[in-house]
Write an enzyme that holds these catalytic residues in place. Structure first.
Site, short mmCIF file in Angstrom:
data_model
loop_
_atom_site.label_atom_id
_atom_site.label_comp_id
_atom_site.label_asym_id
_atom_site.label_seq_id
_atom_site.Cartn_x
_atom_site.Cartn_y
_atom_site.Cartn_z
N LYS A 72 -4.61 1.24 0.70
CA LYS A 72 -5.52 0.62 1.67
C LYS A 72 -6.44 1.64 2.32
O LYS A 72 -7.60 1.37 2.58
CB LYS A 72 -4.74 -0.14 2.75
CG LYS A 72 -4.13 -1.43 2.24
CD LYS A 72 -3.76 -2.35 3.37
CE LYS A 72 -3.21 -3.66 2.84
NZ LYS A 72 -2.80 -4.57 3.91
N LYS A 81 -5.17 -10.38 -2.07
CA LYS A 81 -6.21 -10.91 -1.19
C LYS A 81 -7.33 -9.89 -1.02
O LYS A 81 -8.48 -10.23 -0.85
CB LYS A 81 -5.64 -11.20 0.19
CG LYS A 81 -4.55 -12.25 0.20
CD LYS A 81 -3.81 -12.26 1.53
CE LYS A 81 -2.39 -12.70 1.33
NZ LYS A 81 -1.57 -12.76 2.50
N LYS A 89 -2.68 -5.67 -9.28
CA LYS A 89 -1.93 -6.87 -8.86
C LYS A 89 -2.89 -7.87 -8.20
O LYS A 89 -3.89 -7.47 -7.58
CB LYS A 89 -0.78 -6.50 -7.93
CG LYS A 89 -1.19 -6.05 -6.58
CD LYS A 89 -0.05 -5.99 -5.59
CE LYS A 89 -0.70 -5.68 -4.27
NZ LYS A 89 -0.10 -5.30 -3.16
#
Ligand code: TYM
Length: 328
Positions: free
Chosen positions: A111, A195, A192
């Site tokens: 992230k 969102k 993967k």
């Protein structure tokens, strides 16, 4: 009875990865355990959010979780920010985890590489997650494969705390499904389904219309060979479809593979299975959407129940550290 706890962030839609990797198991486990499921809105603000939207997203996610089979008669569904013990406990645990341990977390590395503003909260995120779990004396945490590292860190934190201050926290174990623990993006099968990937054609949202689901699965990336076999390393796209079909029909992907000789038939059957799996979810969601007050009430009851347990564990943790009591 075993205590089960798990959490999910209220950002964007619930997708097929969340469902097959986690929520499907949550619904199964609530039947034979004391289950607490939490919408972790405080975790969502570790990356920048649009002002004013989080409450709406939280309510919508609660409706989706209920539509996916969570039964408020047998499990406790609540919102993280409604139980302030989570943030207080997170501080105790931030002081129990090291900078090095937090630096090694794959989710943080991933992230932080995708955002310009890296908040301190994104870095300490796993301490808040550990608080979520440990406050409920959790035995089992049903999650997708990507969360395994955070649950292992939670165990390490609990062990260190118990060692320093005496027996306080129960050590939790992650439970990851045998099939579809890591559902991949249909267009980029090496990533993967997520969102935050921003890949609408590669992501199946649980509220997607059947025609869209079929289109997305028909155009899923496979490979130039033609044989159907379950081989994640060499055939990630085909293996992803096999995992989805196997999980949706409660079978094993290797067994499913033996029934197909071409990709077209595999894609058609995968689309049929996903559409059939989601049909009752979509119908139930429309009903719940019509009565938001009912879901809000339910979340309030859930928070009342969660708070009782969380407050008692937090008190135990503070007493064991040795803080001066605020009562005589
Ligand atoms: P989150 O919100 O990203 O995802 C919720 C659950 O869905 C699973 N999942 C997947 N499983 C299979 N394939 C995928 N492509 C896929 N994408 C997501 C996740 O593994 C997860 O189980 N840090 C957590 C939220 C959290 C939490 C907790 C979880 C906060 N506190 C305490 C368990 C216990 C997260 O970001 O999940």
């Amino acid at each position: 009875m075993q205590r089960v706890f798990s959490g999910i962030q209220p950002t964007g839609q619930l997708h097929l990865g969340n469902y097959l990797g986690a929520v499907h198991n949550w619904a199964k486990m609530q039947q034979h355990s004391d289950a607490f499921y939490c919408i972790v809105d405080l975790h969502s603000i570790t990356t920048p959010q649009k002002a004013g939207s989080i409450g709406r997203e939280t309510l919508r996610l609660a409706q989706m979780l209920l539509a996916a089979g969570l039964d408020p008669q047998v499990c406790t569904l609540f919102v993280q920010s409604h139980v302030r013990e989570h943030t207080e406990c997170a501080w105790l645990l931030e002081c129990t985890v090291s900078f090095g341990e937090l630096s090694r977390m794959a989710q943080f590395k991933d992230k932080s590489s995708r955002h310009e503003f890296i908040s301190a909260g994104l870095f300490t995120y796993p301490a808040l997650q550990a608080a979520d779990i440990l406050l409920y004396d959790t035995n089992v945490v049903p999650v997708g494969a990507d969360q395994r590292q955070h649950i292992e860190l939670t165990r390490d934190i609990a062990e260190r705390f118990n060692h320093r201050y005496g027996d306080t926290f129960v050590l939790p174990t992650a439970v990851v499904p045998a099939t579809a623990a890591r559902v991949m993006d249909l267009q980029r099968p090496s990533d993967k389904m997520s969102k935050s990937l921003n890949s609408p054609k590669g992501t199946i949202d649980l509220l997607d219309e059947p025609t869209h689901i079929r289109k997305k699965i028909r155009s899923a990336v496979t490979d130039n060979e033609s044989d159907v076999r379950f081989d994640v390393a060499n055939k990630p796209g085909v293996s992803n479809l096999l995992s989805i079909l196997a999980a949706a029909t409660d079978r094993d992907p290797n067994t499913v593979a033996t029934q197909y000789h071409q990709y077209g038939a595999l894609k058609d059957d995968t689309a049929d299975a996903v559409i059939a799996l989601l049909a009752p979810f979509q119908a139930r969601f429309s009903e719940l959407e019509a009565d938001p007050a009912q879901t809000s009430r339910l979340l309030q009851d859930g928070a009342d129940k969660a708070r009782e347990l969380a407050a008692s564990t937090l008190r135990r943790a503070k007493t064991n550290i040795g803080f001066l009591s605020d009562t005589y």
